[in-house]
Design a protein around this motif. Structure first.
Motif, PDB file in Angstrom:
ATOM      1  N   LYS A 180      -3.598   3.583 -10.391  1.00 52.22           N
ATOM      2  CA  LYS A 180      -2.396   3.939 -10.776  1.00 52.22           C
ATOM      3  C   LYS A 180      -1.841   3.961  -9.580  1.00 52.22           C
ATOM      4  CE  LYS A 180      -1.873   8.287 -11.530  1.00 52.22           C
ATOM      5  NZ  LYS A 180      -2.167   9.642 -12.216  1.00 52.22           N
ATOM      6  N   TYR A 181      -0.464   3.827  -9.467  1.00 52.16           N
ATOM      7  CA  TYR A 181       0.429   3.887  -8.099  1.00 52.16           C
ATOM      8  C   TYR A 181       1.654   4.636  -8.450  1.00 52.16           C
ATOM      9  CZ  TYR A 181       3.415   0.077  -9.318  1.00 52.16           C
ATOM     10  OH  TYR A 181       4.387  -0.843  -9.839  1.00 52.16           O
ATOM     11  N   THR A 182       2.245   5.094  -7.286  1.00 53.71           N
ATOM     12  CA  THR A 182       3.344   6.035  -7.400  1.00 53.71           C
ATOM     13  C   THR A 182       4.226   5.800  -6.022  1.00 53.71           C
ATOM     14  OG1 THR A 182       2.699   7.712  -8.753  1.00 53.71           O
ATOM     15  CG2 THR A 182       4.626   8.156  -7.526  1.00 53.71           C
ATOM     16  N   LEU A 183       5.560   5.120  -6.273  1.00 44.65           N
ATOM     17  CA  LEU A 183       6.262   5.083  -5.025  1.00 44.65           C
ATOM     18  C   LEU A 183       7.485   6.114  -5.048  1.00 44.65           C
ATOM     19  CD1 LEU A 183       6.908   1.198  -5.151  1.00 44.65           C
ATOM     20  CD2 LEU A 183       5.938   2.220  -3.246  1.00 44.65           C
ATOM     21  N   GLN A 184       7.401   6.834  -3.889  1.00 40.68           N
ATOM     22  CA  GLN A 184       8.289   7.897  -3.844  1.00 40.68           C
ATOM     23  C   GLN A 184       9.221   7.876  -2.637  1.00 40.68           C
ATOM     24  OE1 GLN A 184       7.274  10.553  -1.355  1.00 40.68           O
ATOM     25  NE2 GLN A 184       8.676  12.116  -1.807  1.00 40.68           N
ATOM     26  N   MET A 185      10.368   8.079  -2.770  1.00 38.04           N
ATOM     27  CA  MET A 185      11.509   8.236  -1.500  1.00 38.04           C
ATOM     28  C   MET A 185      11.567   9.548  -1.226  1.00 38.04           C
ATOM     29  SD  MET A 185      15.480   6.739  -1.338  1.00 38.04           S
ATOM     30  CE  MET A 185      14.635   5.066  -1.689  1.00 38.04           C
ATOM     31  N   SER A 186      11.344   9.660   0.363  1.00 30.57           N
ATOM     32  CA  SER A 186      11.542  11.053   0.853  1.00 30.57           C
ATOM     33  C   SER A 186      12.997  11.641   0.534  1.00 30.57           C
ATOM     34  CB  SER A 186      11.328  10.899   2.453  1.00 30.57           C
ATOM     35  OG  SER A 186      11.829  12.150   3.067  1.00 30.57           O
ATOM     36  N   PRO A 187      12.851  13.136   0.401  1.00 25.54           N
ATOM     37  CA  PRO A 187      14.150  13.601   0.174  1.00 25.54           C
ATOM     38  C   PRO A 187      15.302  13.788   1.192  1.00 25.54           C
ATOM     39  CG  PRO A 187      12.605  15.230  -0.549  1.00 25.54           C
ATOM     40  CD  PRO A 187      11.741  14.005   0.147  1.00 25.54           C
ATOM     41  N   GLU A 188      14.695  13.513   2.279  1.00 23.40           N
ATOM     42  CA  GLU A 188      15.415  13.124   3.631  1.00 23.40           C
ATOM     43  C   GLU A 188      16.135  11.784   3.840  1.00 23.40           C
ATOM     44  OE1 GLU A 188      12.336  14.633   3.805  1.00 23.40           O
ATOM     45  OE2 GLU A 188      13.114  16.507   3.403  1.00 23.40           O
ATOM     46  N   ALA A 189      15.958  10.746   2.900  1.00 25.18           N
ATOM     47  CA  ALA A 189      16.322   9.433   3.177  1.00 25.18           C
ATOM     48  C   ALA A 189      17.827   9.269   2.743  1.00 25.18           C
ATOM     49  CB  ALA A 189      15.738   8.748   1.890  1.00 25.18           C
ATOM     50  N   GLY A 190      18.487   8.423   3.679  1.00 23.06           N
ATOM     51  CA  GLY A 190      19.839   8.469   3.743  1.00 23.06           C
ATOM     52  C   GLY A 190      20.312   7.638   2.487  1.00 23.06           C
ATOM     53  N   ASN A 191      21.771   7.392   2.439  1.00 23.92           N
ATOM     54  CA  ASN A 191      22.370   6.850   1.570  1.00 23.92           C
ATOM     55  C   ASN A 191      22.119   5.264   1.427  1.00 23.92           C
ATOM     56  OD1 ASN A 191      23.581   9.108   0.302  1.00 23.92           O
ATOM     57  ND2 ASN A 191      25.408   9.091   1.686  1.00 23.92           N
ATOM     58  N   GLU A 192      21.934   4.857   2.979  1.00 23.12           N
ATOM     59  CA  GLU A 192      21.635   3.492   2.935  1.00 23.12           C
ATOM     60  C   GLU A 192      20.590   2.918   2.112  1.00 23.12           C
ATOM     61  OE1 GLU A 192      18.838   5.472   5.944  1.00 23.12           O
ATOM     62  OE2 GLU A 192      21.014   5.704   5.510  1.00 23.12           O
ATOM     63  N   LEU A 193      19.734   3.676   1.673  1.00 22.10           N
ATOM     64  CA  LEU A 193      18.531   3.127   0.767  1.00 22.10           C
ATOM     65  C   LEU A 193      18.924   3.151  -0.806  1.00 22.10           C
ATOM     66  CD1 LEU A 193      15.498   4.684   2.491  1.00 22.10           C
ATOM     67  CD2 LEU A 193      16.630   2.562   2.785  1.00 22.10           C
ATOM     68  N   GLN A 194      20.183   3.689  -1.003  1.00 22.86           N
ATOM     69  CA  GLN A 194      20.499   3.418  -2.380  1.00 22.86           C
ATOM     70  C   GLN A 194      20.581   2.110  -3.159  1.00 22.86           C
ATOM     71  OE1 GLN A 194      24.035   5.729  -3.275  1.00 22.86           O
ATOM     72  NE2 GLN A 194      23.215   7.845  -2.734  1.00 22.86           N
ATOM     73  N   SER A 195      20.151   1.966  -4.348  1.00 23.74           N
ATOM     74  CA  SER A 195      20.150   0.525  -4.724  1.00 23.74           C
ATOM     75  C   SER A 195      19.587  -0.433  -4.186  1.00 23.74           C
ATOM     76  CB  SER A 195      21.758   0.160  -5.135  1.00 23.74           C
ATOM     77  OG  SER A 195      22.341   1.114  -5.935  1.00 23.74           O
ATOM     78  N   ILE A 196      18.472  -0.118  -3.498  1.00 27.10           N
ATOM     79  CA  ILE A 196      17.568  -1.190  -2.760  1.00 27.10           C
ATOM     80  C   ILE A 196      16.796  -1.855  -3.551  1.00 27.10           C
ATOM     81  CG2 ILE A 196      15.881  -1.493  -1.094  1.00 27.10           C
ATOM     82  CD1 ILE A 196      18.428  -1.162   0.332  1.00 27.10           C
ATOM     83  N   ILE A 197      16.641  -3.125  -3.693  1.00 28.30           N
ATOM     84  CA  ILE A 197      15.386  -4.012  -4.318  1.00 28.30           C
ATOM     85  C   ILE A 197      14.722  -4.724  -3.572  1.00 28.30           C
ATOM     86  CG2 ILE A 197      16.623  -3.994  -6.546  1.00 28.30           C
ATOM     87  CD1 ILE A 197      17.860  -6.777  -5.978  1.00 28.30           C
ATOM     88  N   ALA A 198      13.470  -5.152  -4.094  1.00 24.33           N
ATOM     89  CA  ALA A 198      12.535  -5.607  -3.023  1.00 24.33           C
ATOM     90  C   ALA A 198      11.498  -6.564  -3.855  1.00 24.33           C
ATOM     91  CB  ALA A 198      11.830  -4.893  -1.826  1.00 24.33           C
ATOM     92  N   GLN A 199      10.930  -7.468  -3.113  1.00 27.53           N
ATOM     93  CA  GLN A 199       9.457  -7.983  -3.792  1.00 27.53           C
ATOM     94  C   GLN A 199       8.387  -7.413  -2.984  1.00 27.53           C
ATOM     95  OE1 GLN A 199       9.295 -10.009  -6.354  1.00 27.53           O
ATOM     96  NE2 GLN A 199       7.075 -10.257  -5.940  1.00 27.53           N
ATOM     97  N   MET A 200       7.611  -6.518  -3.784  1.00 28.13           N
ATOM     98  CA  MET A 200       6.694  -5.903  -2.873  1.00 28.13           C
ATOM     99  C   MET A 200       5.190  -6.126  -3.442  1.00 28.13           C
ATOM    100  SD  MET A 200       6.333  -1.644  -2.277  1.00 28.13           S
ATOM    101  CE  MET A 200       7.902  -1.761  -1.508  1.00 28.13           C
ATOM    102  N   PRO A 201       4.614  -7.267  -2.827  1.00 28.65           N
ATOM    103  CA  PRO A 201       2.997  -7.541  -3.229  1.00 28.65           C
ATOM    104  C   PRO A 201       1.979  -6.463  -2.676  1.00 28.65           C
ATOM    105  CG  PRO A 201       3.695  -8.809  -1.541  1.00 28.65           C
ATOM    106  CD  PRO A 201       5.051  -8.201  -2.097  1.00 28.65           C
ATOM    107  N   ILE A 202       0.909  -6.172  -3.283  1.00 33.75           N
ATOM    108  CA  ILE A 202       0.074  -5.519  -2.697  1.00 33.75           C
ATOM    109  C   ILE A 202      -1.333  -6.668  -2.647  1.00 33.75           C
ATOM    110  CG2 ILE A 202      -1.036  -4.859  -4.917  1.00 33.75           C
ATOM    111  CD1 ILE A 202      -1.427  -2.065  -3.431  1.00 33.75           C
ATOM    112  N   TYR A 203      -2.037  -6.363  -1.355  1.00 30.12           N
ATOM    113  CA  TYR A 203      -3.099  -7.107  -0.951  1.00 30.12           C
ATOM    114  C   TYR A 203      -4.380  -6.220  -0.874  1.00 30.12           C
ATOM    115  CZ  TYR A 203       0.845  -9.610   0.784  1.00 30.12           C
ATOM    116  OH  TYR A 203       2.049 -10.327   0.668  1.00 30.12           O
ATOM    117  N   ILE A 204      -5.664  -6.879  -0.780  1.00 31.69           N
ATOM    118  CA  ILE A 204      -6.815  -6.427  -0.641  1.00 31.69           C
ATOM    119  C   ILE A 204      -7.396  -7.191   0.366  1.00 31.69           C
ATOM    120  CG2 ILE A 204      -6.847  -5.225  -2.860  1.00 31.69           C
ATOM    121  CD1 ILE A 204      -9.079  -7.170  -3.652  1.00 31.69           C
ATOM    122  N   ASN A 205      -8.529  -6.395   1.231  1.00 32.43           N
ATOM    123  CA  ASN A 205      -9.227  -7.254   2.107  1.00 32.43           C
ATOM    124  C   ASN A 205      -8.664  -8.072   2.983  1.00 32.43           C
ATOM    125  OD1 ASN A 205     -11.282  -5.734   1.071  1.00 32.43           O
ATOM    126  ND2 ASN A 205     -12.414  -7.261  -0.132  1.00 32.43           N
TER     127      ASN A 205
END
Length: 453
Positions: A180-205
């Protein structure tokens, strides 16, 4: 006295039952959390039976907003989901976790600046839990900044996250593990991170190897075998030298919105082949009846056909002047890497298509994208701008507009206001470069090498 003793025992039993029910209910809440996010995992890592890993899905399947960790746990402003690791190989030990960040951009499709990338990896945190049965009660990665988990190839600063000895885990052959995973944005983050999208794979080993233990009942001593994750590709591209691979036309146009032909595609990939590999398959002999020996593209078509990179049609023809389709291009691009496995189709209109495995593989690698309606339109012709975008994705090449040198080559029909301006500039200029932290390029010099075109 016996009555009091009996009542006391019953009370103890009742209390134990309440505690057990409470534990089960708590476990089911955690299970419901994961199940309610998505009936299928958001991202799947498959260890195939040959030891190679394939990854499908995206951790970043939504929008993030600044929130406290407490609110993130409740799903407020966070992105939550499930990672599934399927092991079809021998027993493996999972020692490292890492994430990649590809195509970080605004929701309108605009790539972000280096400053925004730095803000993103410093203000977004990832938490990962592992559990037994339905209870994700073991935290193997507490809320950690993405910069400390990020993996960028050949970058010593970003090499992923080594799990502690208590958090490492094993997966037996034929078994799966859900995280189970959770992505969280810090309360101190600026407006520049609004409406950001990305392709985010995860890797092991990320060492690129799996350690395999032989069955315990084997009479021989336990043997440790190292299986490399990356096989030698079918064909080899030169990804280090950023040479020009698109030329203009005699009328001094580059026609980014024009269609690209099959022979033009053959010529481009011929130029991009690693030089020693190109020499190993170089030929001007081909068997296509519609490709004459004196045609300008004969060498390109013959060489790539000799390397099994391109193919003709069932009637034996090549149709060099025909525009190439999106499916045909995805197929050619997939010859430069091993195919990625997939559980579900990436697009709604490719089921039963002859190129389905190539399209899904190219999509899993982030090389191709579909349309807003979820389709890929595999038999639609592709423009030169769309073509160079795919090629740049395969090569890992990309430049931000502000880093293009003023002496870069220009064409009257290539406007710097068009979505494809950066991709086309990358294709029409040979250049020396260094990498920024977000892996985009900082051009140092425009060069004019003698190329085998």
């Amino acid at each position: 006295m016996k009555l009091y003793s009996t009542l006391f025992k019953r009370a103890i039993r009742f209390l134990i039952i309440i505690i057990i029910v409470g534990i089960i209910a708590s476990n089911l809440i955690d299970y419901t959390f994961s199940a309610s996010i998505n009936l299928e995992p958001n991202i799947t890592i498959t260890i195939n039976n040959n030891g190679n890993s394939t990854i499908n899905g995206n951790l970043f399947n939504g929008y993030l907003y600044p929130s406290s960790q407490e609110d993130a746990e409740k799903g407020l402003g966070s992105i939550r989901g499930v990672i599934r690791i399927n092991n079809q190989f021998n027993k493996i030990d999972v020692n490292t976790l890492a994430i990649g960040i590809n195509n970080l951009k605004k929701s309108n499709g605009t790539l972000v600046s280096n400053e925004v990338f730095d803000s993103f990896i410093n203000n977004v945190n990832l938490k990962v839990n592992k559990g037994v049965l339905f209870n994700f009660d073991k935290t193997i990665l507490e809320y950690t900044k993405l910069k400390d988990i990020l993996y960028i190839e050949d970058n010593e600063q970003y090499q992923g996250y080594l799990l502690s000895s208590n958090d490492k885990f094993s997966i037996d052959k034929g078994h799966s593990v859900d995280l189970k995973y959770t992505l969280q944005m810090s309360p101190e983050a600026g407006n520049e991170l609004q409406s950001i999208i990305a392709q985010m794979p995860i890797y092991i080993n990320l060492e690129g190897t799996h350690v395999i233990e032989e069955d315990e009942d084997d009479d021989d001593d336990e043997e440790i075998v190292i299986i490399e994750d990356n096989e030698i590709p079918v064909a080899e591209l030169n990804k280090e030298d950023h040479f020009q691979y698109i030329q203009g036309y005699p009328d001094n146009t580059v026609r980014p919105e024009g269609l690209v032909t099959r022979e033009e595609v053959a010529a481009v990939f011929y130029r991009l082949l690693e030089s020693n590999y190109r020499m190993s398959i170089l030929t001007e002999n081909e068997d296509f009846p519609d490709v004459n020996f004196d045609r300008w593209s004969t060498k390109h078509i013959a060489t790539l056909s000799n390397g099994n990179i391109i193919e003709g049609y069932p009637d034996g023809s090549f149709k060099p002047e025909n525009p190439i389709t999106r499916a045909e291009l995805a197929t050619i691009a997939s010859k430069f890497d091993k195919l990625s496995a997939y559980l579900n189709n990436s697009f709604s209109d490719i089921d039963g298509h002859w190129a389905i495995e190539y399209i899904n593989s190219a999509a899993a690698k982030g090389w191709v994208e579909g349309y807003p309606d979820g389709t890929f339109k595999p038999d639609q012709y592709i423009t030169r701008a769309e073509f160079v975008t795919l090629v740049n994705n395969v090569l890992g090449r990309g430049i931000h507009k502000e880093n293009i040198l003023k002496e870069a080559r220009v064409f009257p029909d290539l406007s710097d206001t068009m979505w494809y301006y950066e991709a086309m500039q990358e294709a029409i200029n040979s250049h020396l470069y260094i990498r920024n932290e977000d892996m985009s390029e900082l051009w140092i010099e425009i060069i004019y090498p003698k190329l085998d075109l």
